[in-house]
Design an enzyme around this catalytic site. Structure first.
Site, PDB file in Angstrom:
ATOM      1  CB  SER A 141     -12.160  -0.578  43.760  1.00 41.60           C
ATOM      2  OG  SER A 141     -12.649   0.602  44.353  1.00 41.60           O
ATOM      3  CE1 TYR A 154      -7.723   2.099  41.658  1.00 42.93           C
ATOM      4  CE2 TYR A 154     -10.019   2.458  42.251  1.00 42.93           C
ATOM      5  CZ  TYR A 154      -8.780   1.913  42.523  1.00 42.93           C
ATOM      6  OH  TYR A 154      -8.612   1.159  43.667  1.00 42.93           O
TER       7      TYR A 154
HETATM    8  P1  NAI Z   1      -0.700   0.405  48.486  1.00 41.57           P
HETATM    9  O1  NAI Z   1       0.019   1.371  47.601  1.00 41.57           O
HETATM   10  O2  NAI Z   1      -0.561   0.565  49.952  1.00 41.57           O
HETATM   11  O3  NAI Z   1      -0.278  -1.078  48.098  1.00 41.57           O
HETATM   12  C1  NAI Z   1      -0.136  -1.483  46.768  1.00 41.57           C
HETATM   13  C2  NAI Z   1       1.186  -2.209  46.603  1.00 41.57           C
HETATM   14  O4  NAI Z   1       1.278  -2.589  45.223  1.00 41.57           O
HETATM   15  C3  NAI Z   1       2.395  -1.327  46.900  1.00 41.57           C
HETATM   16  O5  NAI Z   1       3.281  -1.962  47.811  1.00 41.57           O
HETATM   17  C4  NAI Z   1       3.063  -1.136  45.547  1.00 41.57           C
HETATM   18  O6  NAI Z   1       4.477  -1.058  45.627  1.00 41.57           O
HETATM   19  C5  NAI Z   1       2.600  -2.375  44.803  1.00 41.57           C
HETATM   20  N1  NAI Z   1       2.667  -2.215  43.352  1.00 41.57           N
HETATM   21  C6  NAI Z   1       2.358  -1.128  42.614  1.00 41.57           C
HETATM   22  N2  NAI Z   1       2.624  -1.357  41.320  1.00 41.57           N
HETATM   23  C7  NAI Z   1       3.099  -2.617  41.240  1.00 41.57           C
HETATM   24  C8  NAI Z   1       3.549  -3.433  40.181  1.00 41.57           C
HETATM   25  N3  NAI Z   1       3.599  -2.970  38.914  1.00 41.57           N
HETATM   26  N4  NAI Z   1       3.969  -4.685  40.457  1.00 41.57           N
HETATM   27  C9  NAI Z   1       3.964  -5.144  41.735  1.00 41.57           C
HETATM   28  N5  NAI Z   1       3.566  -4.422  42.779  1.00 41.57           N
HETATM   29  C10 NAI Z   1       3.131  -3.169  42.531  1.00 41.57           C
HETATM   30  O7  NAI Z   1      -2.213   0.502  48.025  1.00 41.57           O
HETATM   31  P2  NAI Z   1      -3.548  -0.280  48.457  1.00 41.57           P
HETATM   32  O8  NAI Z   1      -4.547   0.760  48.693  1.00 41.57           O
HETATM   33  O9  NAI Z   1      -3.287  -1.273  49.503  1.00 41.57           O
HETATM   34  O10 NAI Z   1      -3.908  -0.993  47.090  1.00 41.57           O
HETATM   35  C11 NAI Z   1      -4.052  -2.381  46.936  1.00 41.57           C
HETATM   36  C12 NAI Z   1      -5.190  -2.664  45.989  1.00 41.57           C
HETATM   37  O11 NAI Z   1      -6.408  -2.260  46.597  1.00 41.57           O
HETATM   38  C13 NAI Z   1      -5.106  -1.912  44.668  1.00 41.57           C
HETATM   39  O12 NAI Z   1      -5.487  -2.775  43.611  1.00 41.57           O
HETATM   40  C14 NAI Z   1      -6.108  -0.790  44.856  1.00 41.57           C
HETATM   41  O13 NAI Z   1      -6.599  -0.338  43.625  1.00 41.57           O
HETATM   42  C15 NAI Z   1      -7.152  -1.488  45.681  1.00 41.57           C
HETATM   43  N6  NAI Z   1      -8.082  -0.658  46.437  1.00 41.57           N
HETATM   44  C16 NAI Z   1      -7.622   0.220  47.379  1.00 41.57           C
HETATM   45  C17 NAI Z   1      -8.527   0.958  48.125  1.00 41.57           C
HETATM   46  C18 NAI Z   1      -8.082   1.884  49.196  1.00 41.57           C
HETATM   47  O14 NAI Z   1      -8.909   2.642  49.712  1.00 41.57           O
HETATM   48  N7  NAI Z   1      -6.862   1.881  49.605  1.00 41.57           N
HETATM   49  C19 NAI Z   1      -9.979   0.829  47.913  1.00 41.57           C
HETATM   50  C20 NAI Z   1     -10.341  -0.105  46.912  1.00 41.57           C
HETATM   51  C21 NAI Z   1      -9.424  -0.817  46.217  1.00 41.57           C
END
Ligand code: NAI
Length: 289
Positions: A141, A154
């Protein structure tokens, strides 16, 4: 590397950024396994990707090591070899550090750092063994590079997965594996729902009220980039072998200020011998491993 016909494994690949990455890699001609803890996300994502035989949707909790190995086996059984690993699954809690419980720390570190470690230990030997080369992308991130108050858990986890890529890249590039740290700014996603997958054993949180407020306030992510934009950005980063895959120019000043602050803090007198530049350059290229 040449992507068509090769295989990618994307954790958290059924929502948000992971789904955007899966879409871009599928569009580049790859087979894609999306692994996610949420079956409803997997069902929706499989429909959205509409990739037929080129998509494998696997239910996986990345903190479960035996299940991770089984998911790797299932992917290899369907597609043969795995060439790209995207350690992307992630969750978040934010708020004052003194409110954080052990459970807050354990949950976020367990998924964001532990899940990434599990991905690397499970997949790296398989990727090295087939000898066709590969790529590992850890979704970190921008908060790894520009940490902010209230994001201690985080951001420190994201710094850890960035550091993994920085250390592994010079170690593995001669063996055909390229490592990248993906550091996006805000992206539209479902991360505000992350609490739904929090295990009961780690339910005790110091952030209950703060989280309620956050959920009620909805997400501000609609202001920012789409999953498709960042998915394409990751694809470009893979094709260009970039170490840091960044998205948001708005954070340039923060990155610069941090670089300047750490540079200014190196108050030693530089050795006259210029050799140190080769030895202790950013990636420690010449260090013996
Ligand atoms: P999101 O919640 O839309 O997608 C994350 C997915 O990971 C979800 O489908 C969830 O069910 C799955 N997940 C959660 N825990 C899990 C586990 N224990 N095992 C397998 N799957 C699991 O969120 P997003 O935002 O797309 O996040 C993806 C990555 O991007 C994360 O690592 C987040 O920290 C990172 N990120 C997100 C940002 C944002 O603005 N959305 C910015 C910077 C980084």
């Amino acid at each position: 590397q040449d992507l068509p016909g090769k295989t990618a494994f994307v954790t958290g690949g059924a929502s948000g950024i992971g789904l955007g990455i899966a879409k871009a890699l599928l569009g580049a001609g790859m087979n894609v396994a999306i692994a996610d803890i949420r079956q409803d996300h997997l069902d929706d994502a499989a429909a959205e990707l509409d990739g037929g035989d080129k998509v494998l949707a696997l239910q996986l909790d990345v903190t479960d090591r035996a299940a991770f190995a089984a998911a790797a086996d299932a992917t290899e059984a369907k597609f043969g070899k795995i060439h790209i690993l995207c350690n992307n699954a992630g969750v978040a809690v934010v708020g004052p550090t003194d409110m954080a419980t052990f459970a807050d720390w354990d949950w976020v570190m367990g998924v964001n750092v532990g899940g990434t470690i599990n991905g690397i230990v499970t997949m790296l030997p398989r990727m090295l063994k087939h000898g066709e080369g590969g790529h590992i992308v850890n979704t970190a991130s921008m908060s790894a590079l520009v940490p902010a108050p209230g994001t201690t858990i985080y951001s420190s986890g994201k710094a850890a997965v960035t550091s993994m890529m920085e250390c592994m890249r010079p170690e593995l590039e001669s063996r055909g594996i390229v490592c990248s740290a993906f550091c996006p700014g805000a992206v539209q996603s479902n991360i505000a729902e992350a609490g739904r997958t929090r295990p009961d054993a780690l339910a005790e949180t110091g952030y209950a009220e703060a989280d309620k407020g956050r959920q009620a306030g909805g997400s501000f992510f609609h202001l920012y980039q789409t999953k498709e934009e960042v998915g394409e950005r990751v694809l470009t980063g893979i094709l260009n072998d970039e170490l840091y895959i960044l998205t948001h120019a708005e954070f340039l000043i923060g990155v610069q200020e941090r670089g300047e602050a750490t540079t200014a803090a190196v108050q030693v007198q530089l050795p006259e011998n210029e050799e140190y530049k080769n030895t202790f350059g950013v990636l420690f290229r010449n260090s013996a491993i």
